[in-house]
Scaffold this active site. Structure first.
Site, PDB file in Angstrom:
ATOM      1  N   GLU A 278       0.899  -1.061   0.056  1.00 44.07           N
ATOM      2  CA  GLU A 278      -0.017   0.106  -0.167  1.00 44.07           C
ATOM      3  C   GLU A 278       0.821   1.253   0.017  1.00 44.07           C
ATOM      4  O   GLU A 278       1.737   1.274   0.756  1.00 44.07           O
ATOM      5  CB  GLU A 278      -1.130   0.146   1.224  1.00 44.07           C
TER       6      GLU A 278
ATOM      7  N   GLU B 115       4.535   4.788   4.036  1.00 41.28           N
ATOM      8  CA  GLU B 115       3.932   6.068   4.582  1.00 41.28           C
ATOM      9  C   GLU B 115       4.976   7.034   5.144  1.00 41.28           C
ATOM     10  O   GLU B 115       5.782   6.756   6.006  1.00 41.28           O
ATOM     11  CB  GLU B 115       2.661   5.960   5.698  1.00 41.28           C
TER      12      GLU B 115
ATOM     13  N   ASP C  60      -3.226  12.230  -2.238  1.00 43.00           N
ATOM     14  CA  ASP C  60      -3.432  13.673  -2.281  1.00 43.00           C
ATOM     15  C   ASP C  60      -3.718  14.272  -3.734  1.00 43.00           C
ATOM     16  O   ASP C  60      -2.909  13.740  -4.636  1.00 43.00           O
ATOM     17  CB  ASP C  60      -2.137  14.254  -1.726  1.00 43.00           C
TER      18      ASP C  60
ATOM     19  N   LYS D 237      -4.015  22.219  -7.900  1.00 38.10           N
ATOM     20  CA  LYS D 237      -3.777  23.429  -8.946  1.00 38.10           C
ATOM     21  C   LYS D 237      -2.951  22.743 -10.077  1.00 38.10           C
ATOM     22  O   LYS D 237      -2.032  21.767  -9.968  1.00 38.10           O
ATOM     23  CB  LYS D 237      -2.601  24.359  -8.334  1.00 38.10           C
TER      24      LYS D 237
ATOM     25  N   ASP E 227     -11.537  10.401  -4.471  1.00 39.66           N
ATOM     26  CA  ASP E 227     -12.879  11.042  -4.192  1.00 39.66           C
ATOM     27  C   ASP E 227     -12.944  12.216  -5.086  1.00 39.66           C
ATOM     28  O   ASP E 227     -13.939  13.036  -5.034  1.00 39.66           O
ATOM     29  CB  ASP E 227     -13.102  11.251  -2.965  1.00 39.66           C
TER      30      ASP E 227
ATOM     31  N   SER F 143     -11.165   7.709   7.114  1.00 38.33           N
ATOM     32  CA  SER F 143     -11.866   8.944   7.493  1.00 38.33           C
ATOM     33  C   SER F 143     -11.936   9.830   6.219  1.00 38.33           C
ATOM     34  O   SER F 143     -12.679  10.778   5.850  1.00 38.33           O
ATOM     35  CB  SER F 143     -11.237  10.028   8.294  1.00 38.33           C
ATOM     36  N   PHE F 144     -11.053   9.625   5.237  1.00 36.74           N
ATOM     37  CA  PHE F 144     -10.824  10.339   3.869  1.00 36.74           C
ATOM     38  C   PHE F 144     -11.956  10.010   3.132  1.00 36.74           C
ATOM     39  O   PHE F 144     -12.732  10.885   2.420  1.00 36.74           O
ATOM     40  CB  PHE F 144      -9.626  10.156   3.340  1.00 36.74           C
ATOM     41  N   GLU F 145     -12.505   8.787   3.056  1.00 35.12           N
ATOM     42  CA  GLU F 145     -13.627   8.481   2.498  1.00 35.12           C
ATOM     43  C   GLU F 145     -14.976   9.030   2.958  1.00 35.12           C
ATOM     44  O   GLU F 145     -15.654   9.314   2.084  1.00 35.12           O
ATOM     45  CB  GLU F 145     -13.773   6.910   2.109  1.00 35.12           C
TER      46      GLU F 145
END
Ligand SMILES: C[S@@+](CC[C@H](N)C(=O)[O-])C[C@H]1O[C@@H](n2cnc3c(N)ncnc32)[C@H](O)[C@@H]1O
Length: 270
Positions: A74, A99, A150, A154, A186, A242-244
């Site tokens: 991952e 990570e 992420d 821009k 997302d 939490s991101f989803e």
């Protein structure tokens, strides 16, 4: 953790896909780190940055895990919800999570502890994009997950997006033939960007060429050239992070993608 050398020539500038946020740990995360890092975190000697391994470092999965088994990687594992759940659920596979955000790694340690301390997982606090090809042997990875990377909205930052040709070239060095690449985002615009990058690479084959786009409306702008087909169903094994949740609370759709690695070295033109 080993510190990067403080003298000597400045390292060449590299486009990285992350911003190093604070690495201070709360007391409970520090406690998790102190108890569990030796078991799970691969503390390899560092190179010109503390997110890069020293040039001579290589990892042998056989040595790391003490056995030969399919290896799931991952990239950007965040707080570790997915890697911890996967390791506990799937003892027959080994799991490696990259990570760079140390509080996330510490949180993952705590989560692994709560998930019954599975032995088939290790954490690497390193920049996967610039480290994976050096660290892992050719053909050693059978599945790669990139969840909610992420978005770098821009246009001048699009080159910082993790999902870009340099990542595919790095993965190409380590993926086994038939390895599966699963991604989710997302942000509709990043989903379209991912499709452009992945569909343009001859070494990849969509696992769901006829898959419809996610059902419903999204609150973020959808590019006009968004493909109607070629989307994967929500990956069953993906834990809702939490991101989803934040994305869904904000009314954004989640776009899933899945490809198989076919090998070769030809990237499609145009
Ligand atoms: C938006 S978060 C998503 C975390 C997690 N996948 C989830 O779904 O909750 C993206 C994560 O990727 C990490 N990241 C970005 N680029 C990375 C890289 N090159 N190597 C390792 N981690 C990276 C960031 O530190 C961040 O924690």
């Amino acid at each position: 953790m080993s510190a990067p050398p403080s003298d000597g020539p400045r390292p060449p500038r590299q486009v990285v896909s992350f911003v190093r946020r604070g690495s201070r740990l709360t007391r409970s995360r520090q406690d998790a780190w102190d108890r569990l890092a030796a078991q799970y975190v691969l503390d390899v000697p560092r190179g010109v940055r503390d997110t890069l391994p020293a040039p001579e470092v290589r990892l042998d999965p056989l040595e790391v895990f003490g056995r030969q088994a399919p290896l799931v990687v991952e990239i950007g594992s965040g707080q570790g919800e997915n890697i911890a759940a996967a390791a506990a659920r799937d003892p027959g596979r080994d799991h490696l999570a990259f990570e760079v955000y140390l509080p996330g790694v510490a949180e993952t340690l705590d989560r692994l502890d709560r998930a019954g301390a599975p032995r088939n997982v290790r954490l690497l606090p390193l920049d996967a994009l610039h480290a994976i090809a050096q660290l892992l042997p050719p053909g050693s990875v059978t599945e790669v997950w990139i969840n909610f990377p992420d978005p770098w909205h821009k246009s001048r930052h699009h080159k910082r997006r993790l999902v870009n040709p340099p990542l595919l070239d790095a993965l190409g060095e380590v993926l086994a033939l038939g390895a599966v690449l699963r991604l989710a985002t997302d942000w509709a615009e990043y989903a379209a960007h991912m499709r452009q990058v992945l569909d343009a690479d001859d070494r990849l084959e969509s696992l769901h060429p006829e898959g419809p786009r996610p059902h419903g409306e999204t609150t973020d702008p959808v590019p006009a050239d968004m493909p109607a087909l070629g989307w994967a169903p929500r990956f069953d094994g993906r834990v809702r992070t939490s991101f989803e949740r934040k994305a869904q609370d904000a009314g954004r759709l989640v776009w899933d993608l899945a490809y198989a690695w076919r090998g070769g070295d030809h990237r499609r033109e145009g």
